[in-house]
Each structure stands twice: as structure tokens, then as C-alpha cells.
Design a protein around this motif. Structure first.
Motif, PDB file in Angstrom:
ATOM      1  N   ASN A  64      -7.026   3.614  -0.837  1.00 42.64           N
ATOM      2  CA  ASN A  64      -6.348   2.060  -0.039  1.00 42.64           C
ATOM      3  C   ASN A  64      -5.440   1.443   0.625  1.00 42.64           C
ATOM      4  O   ASN A  64      -5.527   0.875   1.830  1.00 42.64           O
ATOM      5  N   SER A  65      -4.110   1.952   0.139  1.00 41.96           N
ATOM      6  CA  SER A  65      -3.097   2.130   0.897  1.00 41.96           C
ATOM      7  C   SER A  65      -3.350   2.252   2.276  1.00 41.96           C
ATOM      8  O   SER A  65      -2.128   1.983   3.493  1.00 41.96           O
ATOM      9  N   LEU A  66      -4.151   3.697   2.497  1.00 48.80           N
ATOM     10  CA  LEU A  66      -3.895   3.995   4.012  1.00 48.80           C
ATOM     11  C   LEU A  66      -5.247   3.120   4.631  1.00 48.80           C
ATOM     12  O   LEU A  66      -4.920   3.070   6.337  1.00 48.80           O
ATOM     13  N   LEU A  67      -6.146   2.506   4.430  1.00 49.11           N
ATOM     14  CA  LEU A  67      -7.072   1.963   5.242  1.00 49.11           C
ATOM     15  C   LEU A  67      -6.206   0.418   5.572  1.00 49.11           C
ATOM     16  O   LEU A  67      -7.352   0.646   6.530  1.00 49.11           O
ATOM     17  N   PHE A  68      -5.340  -0.437   5.182  1.00 51.62           N
ATOM     18  CA  PHE A  68      -4.998  -1.224   6.338  1.00 51.62           C
ATOM     19  C   PHE A  68      -3.702  -1.077   6.595  1.00 51.62           C
ATOM     20  O   PHE A  68      -2.734  -1.988   6.855  1.00 51.62           O
ATOM     21  N   ASP A  69      -3.374  -0.096   7.028  1.00 52.63           N
ATOM     22  CA  ASP A  69      -2.026   0.393   7.600  1.00 52.63           C
ATOM     23  C   ASP A  69      -2.107   0.290   9.164  1.00 52.63           C
ATOM     24  O   ASP A  69      -3.611   0.726   9.497  1.00 52.63           O
ATOM     25  N   ALA A  70      -1.911  -0.476  10.048  1.00 48.52           N
ATOM     26  CA  ALA A  70      -1.935  -0.689  10.898  1.00 48.52           C
ATOM     27  C   ALA A  70      -1.438   0.860  12.370  1.00 48.52           C
ATOM     28  O   ALA A  70      -2.039   1.016  12.841  1.00 48.52           O
ATOM     29  N   ARG A  71      -0.934   1.847  11.262  1.00 52.65           N
ATOM     30  CA  ARG A  71      -1.067   2.744  11.666  1.00 52.65           C
ATOM     31  C   ARG A  71      -2.246   3.918  11.649  1.00 52.65           C
ATOM     32  O   ARG A  71      -2.271   3.698  10.448  1.00 52.65           O
ATOM     33  N   ASP A  72      -1.886   5.020  13.206  1.00 48.37           N
ATOM     34  CA  ASP A  72      -3.232   5.536  12.931  1.00 48.37           C
ATOM     35  C   ASP A  72      -3.081   6.645  11.857  1.00 48.37           C
ATOM     36  O   ASP A  72      -4.101   8.031  11.590  1.00 48.37           O
ATOM     37  N   ALA A  73      -1.417   7.604  12.133  1.00 41.16           N
ATOM     38  CA  ALA A  73      -0.607   8.964  11.912  1.00 41.16           C
ATOM     39  C   ALA A  73      -0.031   8.810  11.067  1.00 41.16           C
ATOM     40  O   ALA A  73       0.652   8.044  10.725  1.00 41.16           O
ATOM     41  N   PRO A 323       3.625  -4.305  -1.509  1.00 44.19           N
ATOM     42  CA  PRO A 323       3.532  -3.779  -0.465  1.00 44.19           C
ATOM     43  C   PRO A 323       2.616  -3.608   0.155  1.00 44.19           C
ATOM     44  O   PRO A 323       2.473  -3.410   1.320  1.00 44.19           O
ATOM     45  N   ASN A 324       1.114  -3.922  -0.923  1.00 49.76           N
ATOM     46  CA  ASN A 324      -0.467  -3.276  -0.047  1.00 49.76           C
ATOM     47  C   ASN A 324      -0.777  -4.925  -0.113  1.00 49.76           C
ATOM     48  O   ASN A 324      -1.846  -4.800  -0.284  1.00 49.76           O
ATOM     49  N   ILE A 325       0.028  -6.040   0.518  1.00 42.39           N
ATOM     50  CA  ILE A 325      -0.388  -7.377   0.682  1.00 42.39           C
ATOM     51  C   ILE A 325      -1.386  -7.636   1.554  1.00 42.39           C
ATOM     52  O   ILE A 325      -2.426  -8.522   1.408  1.00 42.39           O
ATOM     53  N   ARG A 326      -0.852  -6.707   2.509  1.00 38.80           N
ATOM     54  CA  ARG A 326      -2.431  -7.032   3.582  1.00 38.80           C
ATOM     55  C   ARG A 326      -4.119  -6.118   2.526  1.00 38.80           C
ATOM     56  O   ARG A 326      -4.862  -7.562   3.205  1.00 38.80           O
ATOM     57  N   SER A 327      -4.027  -5.914   1.933  1.00 38.94           N
ATOM     58  CA  SER A 327      -5.356  -5.628   1.205  1.00 38.94           C
ATOM     59  C   SER A 327      -5.909  -6.219   0.531  1.00 38.94           C
ATOM     60  O   SER A 327      -7.346  -6.422  -0.143  1.00 38.94           O
ATOM     61  N   LEU A 328      -4.639  -7.030  -0.696  1.00 33.66           N
ATOM     62  CA  LEU A 328      -4.837  -8.038  -1.385  1.00 33.66           C
ATOM     63  C   LEU A 328      -5.956  -8.663  -0.693  1.00 33.66           C
ATOM     64  O   LEU A 328      -6.691  -9.881  -0.960  1.00 33.66           O
ATOM     65  N   VAL A 329      -5.054  -8.969   0.132  1.00 39.67           N
ATOM     66  CA  VAL A 329      -5.385 -10.790   1.213  1.00 39.67           C
ATOM     67  C   VAL A 329      -7.211 -10.227   1.867  1.00 39.67           C
ATOM     68  O   VAL A 329      -7.891 -10.617   1.448  1.00 39.67           O
ATOM     69  N   TYR A 330      -6.871  -8.662   2.074  1.00 35.17           N
ATOM     70  CA  TYR A 330      -8.677  -8.502   2.687  1.00 35.17           C
ATOM     71  C   TYR A 330      -9.696  -8.757   1.825  1.00 35.17           C
ATOM     72  O   TYR A 330     -10.397  -9.166   1.425  1.00 35.17           O
ATOM     73  N   TRP A 331      -9.226  -7.863   0.520  1.00 38.44           N
ATOM     74  CA  TRP A 331      -9.754  -8.222  -1.024  1.00 38.44           C
ATOM     75  C   TRP A 331     -10.024  -9.488  -1.173  1.00 38.44           C
ATOM     76  O   TRP A 331     -11.505 -10.066  -1.973  1.00 38.44           O
ATOM     77  N   LYS A 350      -6.618  -6.527 -10.133  1.00 39.68           N
ATOM     78  CA  LYS A 350      -4.987  -6.598 -10.991  1.00 39.68           C
ATOM     79  C   LYS A 350      -4.780  -4.741 -10.954  1.00 39.68           C
ATOM     80  O   LYS A 350      -3.309  -4.692 -11.030  1.00 39.68           O
ATOM     81  N   PRO A 351      -5.670  -4.371 -11.665  1.00 43.62           N
ATOM     82  CA  PRO A 351      -5.411  -2.839 -10.970  1.00 43.62           C
ATOM     83  C   PRO A 351      -4.770  -2.697  -9.723  1.00 43.62           C
ATOM     84  O   PRO A 351      -4.252  -1.737  -9.854  1.00 43.62           O
ATOM     85  N   TYR A 352      -4.615  -3.473  -8.977  1.00 48.69           N
ATOM     86  CA  TYR A 352      -4.216  -2.537  -7.560  1.00 48.69           C
ATOM     87  C   TYR A 352      -2.749  -3.321  -7.044  1.00 48.69           C
ATOM     88  O   TYR A 352      -2.310  -3.504  -5.775  1.00 48.69           O
ATOM     89  N   VAL A 353      -2.251  -3.875  -8.202  1.00 46.78           N
ATOM     90  CA  VAL A 353      -1.408  -5.038  -7.959  1.00 46.78           C
ATOM     91  C   VAL A 353      -0.154  -3.816  -8.370  1.00 46.78           C
ATOM     92  O   VAL A 353       0.004  -4.248  -9.795  1.00 46.78           O
ATOM     93  N   LYS A 354       0.995  -3.364  -8.123  1.00 47.57           N
ATOM     94  CA  LYS A 354       1.746  -3.375  -8.940  1.00 47.57           C
ATOM     95  C   LYS A 354       3.324  -4.576  -9.156  1.00 47.57           C
ATOM     96  O   LYS A 354       3.317  -5.316  -9.173  1.00 47.57           O
TER      97      LYS A 354
END
Length: 415
Positions: A64-73, A323-331, A350-354
Motif C-alpha cells: 500500500n505504501s508503494l502504490l501511492f508514492d509519487a516516485r517510480d523507483a 506517513p500514509n495519509i495519501r493512501s488513507l484519503v484515497y481509500w 484501522k489496520p492500516y493506521v499506525k
């Protein structure tokens, strides 16, 4: 690049390992046959879904953290750090829960499921040259996770130059991962068939209150304490002018990490204040709050601030503690395409929120995400006779979340 392109650049050793993982039956010495067999197997929805269903929760967080990162590599060190950050509060071997759990027919890893037979006769599953007896014990920890993702064909090294030390996720697989996770998360949500009897909608109000804050400072001499905070009387006057009334923070309440003034001011006012400070429109000097020359020009316009600018600032400011706020907003956006029971949104995500210090996942979801998305006009919160509190994304919110391009770095406001 897409999966087919990355496979074409991979060496035959990696192709053999991927083919073995999926139990592809083909000529293991033919790169062309390996690629075709891998693509035909991976593109089968049942195989792909079974692989996702067999992942541990920490692996789903990592992906999930990789899917919403603006970088490709990503470098190996970055991937190791992400795997470690994905292991919060879940025991080893814990399966994904709350909408991410595998269904009954997906409980086994896809590598153990029989793959489709090749049409050509006499072909055997691709094997690596090293026998099982001679293979080293698999690594444990983050590197084992990264190695496993490579064997699934979900991570690839670059093929030349400095890029050969970087890892990428195939672009077409990213979309398939999102679609698969979306189906699983939505399966755990409860939706209302009709409208709630009342709902709260704050679209455009925060943008108006940026102008209200600047005008108040322009028309009044706003004194500050020695700590640089407005006195309670000024705060109360401002809250009366705003489109949304907020209670003052309670005494002894733990407040940290969500901006410069989150400790002293209510959540929404704190965001407005920090936004104007970040823009350079307000200055704190000689225990007085004043408009800067740029702030005076902005105040003279007396126009509302665009909601997408406030959204962008909020995401970047809150990215530190979440840190994963972008993915949480997306979901939340995907779950809220129609009226959905808030309790099921909380239990699903909840399982995705630290946790962040004393902020537990429930608090982060309710106050820092859903509450602030309401203030930003991204969603509505209603009261339903059968389901209690429900939420739904606004048309404005869906447009902003879908089209916003954001910088990757978090905002840190010092001083």
C-alpha cells in the motif's frame, strides 16, 4: 513500465524464479516461453487474487505504501525502511483483516495452487538450477519480504546504469493492486440505501475563513503571549466570525505533531493559522500578530482561498505523523462513493493506521482524517435512522482527491 516490459529486461534467472513461484509449465531455457507463461498466469484474476489474499497484513501495508508514492523507483535501503515501518503492532504471520482477509477459496498461497497446463505437451514446471537441498535458508526480516515480492514479479531492479540498483513496481500491476484492495475494503463496509435524515456539509467554508482570519488581523491589534499565542479573547472572537464553531482544546489534552499551533488552538483554526503563516501572510513579532506586506495584498482581495490549495497543505502538514495519509484519503474516497456507515470505515481502515504517540488509530481516523476532511469540504457526515453516523464524499471532494498532484515531502513549520 508495464510488467511485460520489465520481464523482457529481466535475466533468465529471475524469470525462472518467478515462473517457479507460479508453477508455470514451460521450457525453462527459453526466455520467450518463460515470459509468455508468466504473463498468462499472472493475468489470471483467480491467481492474482489468491496471491493478494495470502499476504500478511504487514505485506499489504508495505505494498500500500508503494502504490501511492509519487516516485517510480526506490533504493534497497528505502524498501527495507518501508517494510520495517509496516510492522506496527501485528504479530508475525497475522493475516489481513477488516476487508483484507482472504476468502475461503483463497486461503492458500498461489504458489501452491496448480497453474494452468501449457498447451504444448511434455513441458515441465520451470526450475531453478540449484536443488532444494543446496539452497540457503531463506532470509528473515525486511530483505526476505523484498525477495519474496521479486519472486512474485511485483518488484524489479533497473536494467542499466545507476537505475540497476533501484526497484520498481510495474505500472499495470499498481492498478490491479488498487482494484483488488478496493474490492476487499469495500466488502467490509456497510452502506445505506437511502439518504440520512440530516447531514453536515462544510464545502467552501474553510476557504472563506482564510479571508476572515486575515481581515480580523487587519482590523484589530492582536496581542500575543510571550509564547507567541493569541489570547483567549482573540481566539473566541475569531471562532465567532468563522463559519464553523469549534470548542477550545481541553486543559492537559495531548496535542502535538499536527502543526505549529495545534497545542493552543482547535484543529480547524490551527490549520488555518498555519496555512497563513506558511504562505507568509502573517508575522509574529514584538508579541503582536500582524499582516506582512504580502498578507495585506491578499487581505485586500477579500476572496476565498481555493479548497484544493488548503487540501494540498493539509496533506503535506499531516504527512509527518501520518506517513500514509495519501493512501488513507484515497481509500476513504473509494469507501465513501455513497453513504457508508462510519463505524465500518473505521474498522476497515484501522489496520492500516499506525499510532502516533498517544494518538491511537481510532483517534487518527476520526479526528485527524475524517474530521478534517469534513472541514475541508471533502465529505459530508450524516445521521441515519438505521446506521447511525454515515459519511459520503462530496462531488468537490471526489474531484480534488482524484486530480490533486502533490509534492512528496512533508511540511515542517518551525518557530
Amino acid at each position: 513500465m508495464k510488467l511485460a516490459d520489465m520481464l523482457s529486461y529481466a535475466d533468465i534467472g529471475q524469470l525462472s524464479r518467478i515462473a517457479t513461484t507460479y508453477q508455470c509449465e514451460c521450457n525453462g531455457n527459453s526466455k520467450h516461453e518463460l515470459i509468455q507463461s508468466i504473463l498468462s498466469t499472472v493475468n489470471r484474476r483467480d491467481v492474482f487474487e489468491a496471491q493478494i489474499g495470502a499476504l500478511k497484513l504487514e505485506d499489504l501495508r508495505f505494498m500500500n505504501s508503494l502504490l501511492f508514492d509519487a516516485r517510480d523507483a526506490f533504493s534497497l535501503e528505502e524498501l527495507v525502511a518501508r517494510v520495517q515501518l509496516s510492522r506496527f503492532g501485528s504479530p508475525a504471520g497475522q493475516q489481513a483483516s477488516s476487508g483484507a482477509a482472504p476468502s475461503a477459496n483463497e486461503s492458500a498461497p498461489a504458489a501452491k495452487k496448480p497453474a494452468a497446463k501449457s498447451q504444448a505437451s511434455g513441458k515441465r514446471p520451470a526450475k531453478s538450477k540449484t536443488s532444494a537441498k543446496d539452497r540457503p535458508e531463506p532470509e528473515t526480516g525486511p530483505r526476505e519480504t523484498i525477495s519474496r515480492f521479486k519472486q512474485y514479479g511485483w518488484l524489479f531492479n533497473g536494467y542499466a546504469g545507476p537505475e540497476r540498483y533501484l526497484f520498481q513496481v510495474p505500472s499495470d500491476l499498481k492498478e490491479r493492486f488498487k482494484q483488488s484492495l478496493e474490492r476487499r475494503l469495500i466488502a467490509g463496509a456497510v452502506y445505506a440505501d437511502d439518504e440520512p435524515h440530516a447531514y453536515r456539509d462544510e464545502q467552501m467554508l474553510m476557504g472563506d475563513d482564510v479571508a476572515q482570519l486575515l481581515t480580523y488581523i487587519h482590523l484589530n491589534e492582536v496581542a500575543l503571549t510571550t509564547e507567541g499565542t493569541m489570547y483567549k479573547r482573540s481566539v473566541m472572537q475569531l471562532l465567532e466570525l468563522f463559519g464553523v464553531k469549534e470548542p477550545l482544546p481541553g486543559k492537559g489534552e495531548w496535542r502535538f505533531g499536527y502543526g505549529r499551533k495545534i497545542k493552543e488552538y482547535p484543529n480547524r483554526l490551527s490549520l488555518l493559522y498555519d496555512y497563513c503563516y506558511y504562505k507568509g501572510w502573517i508575522v509574529e513579532q514584538n508579541e503582536v500578530l500582524e499582516l506582512s506586506p504580502a498578507g495585506k495584498e491578499r487581505q485586500a482581495l477579500r476572496s476565498a482561498e481555493p479548497p484544493d490549495k488548503l487540501y494540498q497543505f493539509w496533506l503535506r502538514l499531516y504527512r509527518g505523523p501520518i506517513p500514509n495519509i495519501r493512501s488513507l484519503v484515497y481509500w476513504i474516497d473509494k469507501l465513501g462513493n455513497k453513504w457508508v456507515k462510519i463505524d465500518t470505515v473505521l474498522s476497515t481502515l484501522k489496520p492500516y493506521v499506525k499510532p502516533f504517540y498517544y494518538d491511537q488509530p481510532e483517534t487518527i481516523l476520526e479526528q485527524r482524517l475524517i474530521g478534517m476532511m469534513l472541514h475541508l469540504g471533502l465529505l459530508r457526515i450524516g445521521e441515519h435512522a438505521e446506521f447511525g453516523q454515515v459519511l459520503r464524499m462530496t462531488p468537490l471532494g471526489r474531484t480534488i482527491v482524484a486530480g490533486q498532484s502533490l509534492d512528496d515531502e512533508a511540511i515542517v513549520l518551525n518557530g
